[in-house]
Design a protein around this motif. Sequence first.
Motif, mmCIF file in Angstrom:
data_model
loop_
_atom_site.group_PDB
_atom_site.id
_atom_site.type_symbol
_atom_site.label_atom_id
_atom_site.label_comp_id
_atom_site.label_asym_id
_atom_site.label_seq_id
_atom_site.Cartn_x
_atom_site.Cartn_y
_atom_site.Cartn_z
ATOM 1 N N GLN A 1 4.729 -7.518 -11.060
ATOM 2 C CA GLN A 1 3.277 -7.661 -11.129
ATOM 3 C C GLN A 1 2.821 -8.996 -10.546
ATOM 4 O OE1 GLN A 1 1.814 -7.320 -15.133
ATOM 5 N NE2 GLN A 1 -0.242 -6.767 -14.461
ATOM 6 N N SER A 2 3.646 -10.036 -10.714
ATOM 7 C CA SER A 2 3.268 -11.364 -10.220
ATOM 8 C C SER A 2 4.100 -11.801 -9.014
ATOM 9 C CB SER A 2 3.428 -12.400 -11.340
ATOM 10 O OG SER A 2 4.756 -12.405 -11.826
ATOM 11 N N ARG A 3 4.981 -10.947 -8.537
ATOM 12 C CA ARG A 3 5.843 -11.305 -7.405
ATOM 13 C C ARG A 3 5.052 -11.230 -6.103
ATOM 14 N NH1 ARG A 3 11.991 -9.043 -7.153
ATOM 15 N NH2 ARG A 3 12.456 -9.432 -4.968
ATOM 16 N N GLN A 4 5.370 -12.123 -5.182
ATOM 17 C CA GLN A 4 4.662 -12.179 -3.906
ATOM 18 C C GLN A 4 5.321 -11.268 -2.874
ATOM 19 O OE1 GLN A 4 1.742 -14.100 -3.373
ATOM 20 N NE2 GLN A 4 1.958 -14.128 -5.602
ATOM 21 N N GLY B 1 1.450 -7.902 -2.213
ATOM 22 C CA GLY B 1 1.777 -7.801 -3.625
ATOM 23 C C GLY B 1 2.232 -6.415 -4.032
#
Length: 198
Positions: free
Chosen positions: A162-165, A92
């Motif tokens: 922030q939410s990307r893998q 992350g």
Amino acid sequence: MGSDVGCQTAFAPAATCRLFLALLPPPALQEQVRALQQEFVVRFASRAALRSPPHITLVPPFEWPGSEWSALIGSLQIFAAGQDSIAIELSGFGAFAPRVIYIHVDPSEKLQQLQSGVQAHLLPLLNPKNPSTRPRPFVPHMTVAFRDLTPHQFRAAWPEFQSRQFQASFWAADLTLLQHDGRQWQVTEQFSLVSGSG
């Protein structure tokens, strides 16, 4: 690389080197991280991260006299010879608002020990030459955008990242010394982590 290179800039030999010590991922993973850095160039006009290979900083930039190059190289060879290669896990993204976005690096016990060990090893050498040198808190990370990422662009990018893998892992088998050549950071020496005791 040969330890007789000493301090070089892009233009001529230098009296003082600007250096830092890091762990570099293998070439295939460097290419993945470079692609993310290029995305920040295209989408958010931030290119500062391209001035060095993707890396995890262990000892931040410091100045070193060119006349004492061999002493530094010998000291780092001694340190590295007593260390084991270590597993590095990336997972992350994180940020130092309002200008830095990075790939999160798992702060494993072995990574923490390596960083604190090399910092303690170098501190007696660095302090007389750099009176302001003092250990900083270690937050292992691999930068994808910083410095020229404006607060406005940070606010645009961070909610997505922030939410990307992102998941990757590698074995760090070398300490890498990088030197600023007046334009960007170049790999100048590598030291194998070879103790085999772990």
